[in-house]
Design a protein around this motif. Structure first.
Motif, mmCIF file in Angstrom:
data_model
loop_
_atom_site.group_PDB
_atom_site.id
_atom_site.type_symbol
_atom_site.label_atom_id
_atom_site.label_comp_id
_atom_site.label_asym_id
_atom_site.label_seq_id
_atom_site.Cartn_x
_atom_site.Cartn_y
_atom_site.Cartn_z
ATOM 1 N N ALA A 1 1.006 31.626 -11.958
ATOM 2 C CA ALA A 1 1.121 31.504 -10.546
ATOM 3 C C ALA A 1 0.832 30.131 -9.812
ATOM 4 C CB ALA A 1 0.093 32.486 -9.757
ATOM 5 N N ALA A 2 -0.391 29.377 -10.702
ATOM 6 C CA ALA A 2 -0.817 27.999 -10.029
ATOM 7 C C ALA A 2 0.642 27.016 -10.480
ATOM 8 C CB ALA A 2 -1.890 27.633 -10.954
ATOM 9 N N MET A 3 1.100 27.278 -11.353
ATOM 10 C CA MET A 3 2.335 26.365 -11.835
ATOM 11 C C MET A 3 3.411 26.568 -10.682
ATOM 12 S SD MET A 3 2.079 24.621 -14.482
ATOM 13 C CE MET A 3 3.892 24.108 -14.492
ATOM 14 N N LYS A 4 3.549 27.728 -10.443
ATOM 15 C CA LYS A 4 4.657 27.814 -9.256
ATOM 16 C C LYS A 4 4.210 27.160 -7.828
ATOM 17 C CE LYS A 4 6.509 32.162 -10.816
ATOM 18 N NZ LYS A 4 6.454 33.852 -10.706
ATOM 19 N N ARG A 5 3.194 27.008 -7.533
ATOM 20 C CA ARG A 5 2.498 26.307 -6.482
ATOM 21 C C ARG A 5 2.641 24.778 -6.646
ATOM 22 N NH1 ARG A 5 -2.313 27.768 -3.496
ATOM 23 N NH2 ARG A 5 -1.283 26.925 -1.813
ATOM 24 N N ILE A 6 2.592 24.175 -7.771
ATOM 25 C CA ILE A 6 2.674 22.975 -7.901
ATOM 26 C C ILE A 6 4.174 22.603 -8.636
ATOM 27 C CG2 ILE A 6 0.264 22.599 -8.108
ATOM 28 C CD1 ILE A 6 0.358 22.473 -11.276
ATOM 29 N N ALA A 7 5.053 23.418 -8.460
ATOM 30 C CA ALA A 7 6.478 23.045 -8.980
ATOM 31 C C ALA A 7 7.190 21.817 -8.438
ATOM 32 C CB ALA A 7 7.201 24.155 -8.693
ATOM 33 N N PRO A 8 7.654 21.150 -9.078
ATOM 34 C CA PRO A 8 8.572 19.895 -8.666
ATOM 35 C C PRO A 8 9.099 20.036 -7.323
ATOM 36 C CG PRO A 8 8.946 20.101 -11.007
ATOM 37 C CD PRO A 8 8.370 21.507 -10.543
ATOM 38 N N GLU B 1 0.783 -1.196 -0.037
ATOM 39 C CA GLU B 1 0.025 0.092 0.077
ATOM 40 C C GLU B 1 0.785 0.944 -0.089
ATOM 41 O OE1 GLU B 1 -3.888 1.667 2.481
ATOM 42 O OE2 GLU B 1 -3.194 -0.265 2.774
ATOM 43 N N ALA B 2 0.752 2.049 -0.896
ATOM 44 C CA ALA B 2 1.562 3.374 -1.269
ATOM 45 C C ALA B 2 1.049 4.370 -0.071
ATOM 46 C CB ALA B 2 1.393 4.105 -2.517
ATOM 47 N N GLY B 3 2.068 5.279 0.398
ATOM 48 C CA GLY B 3 1.629 6.321 1.154
ATOM 49 C C GLY B 3 0.470 7.125 0.430
ATOM 50 N N LEU B 4 -0.139 8.091 1.305
ATOM 51 C CA LEU B 4 -1.228 8.929 0.680
ATOM 52 C C LEU B 4 -0.433 10.380 0.874
ATOM 53 C CD1 LEU B 4 -4.378 7.408 2.733
ATOM 54 C CD2 LEU B 4 -3.445 6.929 0.398
ATOM 55 N N SER B 5 0.471 10.476 0.743
ATOM 56 C CA SER B 5 1.338 11.743 0.582
ATOM 57 C C SER B 5 2.414 11.677 -0.062
ATOM 58 C CB SER B 5 1.935 12.387 1.749
ATOM 59 O OG SER B 5 0.750 12.817 2.799
ATOM 60 N N GLY B 6 2.966 12.538 -1.036
ATOM 61 C CA GLY B 6 4.041 12.457 -1.820
ATOM 62 C C GLY B 6 4.692 13.677 -2.308
ATOM 63 N N VAL B 7 5.418 13.663 -3.360
ATOM 64 C CA VAL B 7 6.155 14.578 -3.837
ATOM 65 C C VAL B 7 5.952 14.917 -5.374
ATOM 66 C CG1 VAL B 7 8.436 13.707 -4.213
ATOM 67 C CG2 VAL B 7 8.346 16.128 -3.889
ATOM 68 N N ILE B 8 5.618 16.108 -5.665
ATOM 69 C CA ILE B 8 5.460 16.423 -7.201
ATOM 70 C C ILE B 8 6.770 16.082 -8.149
ATOM 71 C CG2 ILE B 8 5.040 18.040 -9.105
ATOM 72 C CD1 ILE B 8 2.815 19.304 -7.122
ATOM 73 N N GLU B 9 6.765 15.359 -8.951
ATOM 74 C CA GLU B 9 8.165 14.931 -9.944
ATOM 75 C C GLU B 9 8.081 16.233 -11.117
ATOM 76 O OE1 GLU B 9 10.725 12.900 -9.630
ATOM 77 O OE2 GLU B 9 9.679 12.555 -7.470
ATOM 78 N N GLN B 10 6.606 16.290 -11.510
ATOM 79 C CA GLN B 10 6.442 16.925 -12.785
ATOM 80 C C GLN B 10 5.113 17.378 -12.999
ATOM 81 O OE1 GLN B 10 7.620 19.207 -14.916
ATOM 82 N NE2 GLN B 10 9.162 17.638 -15.445
ATOM 83 N N SER B 11 4.688 18.660 -13.378
ATOM 84 C CA SER B 11 3.227 19.062 -13.105
ATOM 85 C C SER B 11 3.111 20.063 -14.345
ATOM 86 C CB SER B 11 3.032 19.720 -12.062
ATOM 87 O OG SER B 11 3.776 21.023 -11.856
ATOM 88 N N THR B 12 1.764 20.563 -14.538
ATOM 89 C CA THR B 12 1.484 21.291 -15.590
ATOM 90 C C THR B 12 -0.115 21.891 -15.432
ATOM 91 O OG1 THR B 12 1.279 21.857 -18.157
ATOM 92 C CG2 THR B 12 0.255 19.789 -17.515
ATOM 93 N N VAL B 13 -0.389 23.002 -16.137
ATOM 94 C CA VAL B 13 -1.693 23.370 -15.996
ATOM 95 C C VAL B 13 -2.288 23.205 -17.305
ATOM 96 C CG1 VAL B 13 -3.201 25.480 -15.682
ATOM 97 C CG2 VAL B 13 -1.424 25.129 -14.036
ATOM 98 N N VAL B 14 -3.420 22.485 -17.576
ATOM 99 C CA VAL B 14 -4.015 22.068 -18.823
ATOM 100 C C VAL B 14 -4.984 23.188 -19.076
ATOM 101 C CG1 VAL B 14 -5.173 20.489 -20.255
ATOM 102 C CG2 VAL B 14 -3.530 19.801 -18.527
ATOM 103 N N ILE B 15 -4.730 23.933 -20.364
ATOM 104 C CA ILE B 15 -5.735 25.143 -20.748
ATOM 105 C C ILE B 15 -6.727 24.570 -21.761
ATOM 106 C CG2 ILE B 15 -5.627 27.274 -21.971
ATOM 107 C CD1 ILE B 15 -4.297 27.385 -19.076
ATOM 108 N N ARG B 16 -6.582 23.491 -22.485
ATOM 109 C CA ARG B 16 -7.183 23.137 -23.666
ATOM 110 C C ARG B 16 -8.045 21.726 -22.986
ATOM 111 N NH1 ARG B 16 -6.341 25.536 -29.224
ATOM 112 N NH2 ARG B 16 -5.762 27.627 -28.465
ATOM 113 N N GLY B 17 -9.057 21.334 -22.951
ATOM 114 C CA GLY B 17 -9.361 20.028 -22.632
ATOM 115 C C GLY B 17 -10.169 19.278 -23.474
#
Length: 160
Positions: A123-130, A70-86
């Motif tokens: 600004a959101a990208m800075k909050r979800i930085a690796p 069972e994996a932990g329920l917390s972790g660290v962001i390795e990579q992220s993005t904000v999707v503008i077009r869905g």
């Protein structure tokens, strides 16, 4: 050739696609775990690696992954993005998405990051930085799908 008269043309179309995904043994057990509010990973005893998403075989030893953890329920962001077009029929954009290495695992799993102000994507990208810590949040209704959970910033969103 540079035909400038066609550069502003747009072709619109509607595409409807049904997709059936055969889960198999490993993905099936992972999805069953989600129904129970657990994130299950596979482990290879030869290499010591723990895989999330779970895998049948270890990429280092080439041996079958031979146990579940069972994996932990917390972790660290390795990579992220904000999707503008869905995509039609999916979550409205913008949406934050991150690959997260949950505690106790050696690989990262992607999912949405909820609870962010996405009115300013930069600004959101800075909050979800690796390196940013997040936690798993399960939805009230679990169906055994990857969308049964998402991530949220841990208190303070501190980097690991």
């Amino acid at each position: 050739m540079n035909d400038s008269k066609n550069q502003d043309q747009v072709i619109s179309d509607t595409i409807s696609l049904r997709y059936d995904y055969a889960l198999g043994e490993v993905a099936g057990k992972f999805m069953d775990g989600l129904k129970e509010g657990k994130i299950l990973a596979t482990r290879c005893s030869k290499s010591g690696l723990t895989y999330l998403p779970p895998r049948s075989f270890c990429e280092q030893s080439f041996e079958p992954c031979d146990s579940w953890v069972e994996a932990g329920l917390s972790g660290v962001i390795e990579q992220s993005t904000v999707v503008i077009r869905g995509y039609e029929g999916k979550r409205k954009t913008p949406q934050a998405v991150a690959f997260v290495r949950l505690d106790g695992t050696d690989s990262a799993i992607p999912n949405y990051v909820d609870g962010l102000d996405l009115s300013d994507p930069r600004a959101a990208m800075k909050r979800i930085a690796p390196g940013t810590r997040v936690r798993v949040v399960f939805g009230d209704k679990r169906e055994g799908r990857i969308t049964d959970f998402s991530f949220e910033l841990e208190e303070g969103g501190a980097k690991a």
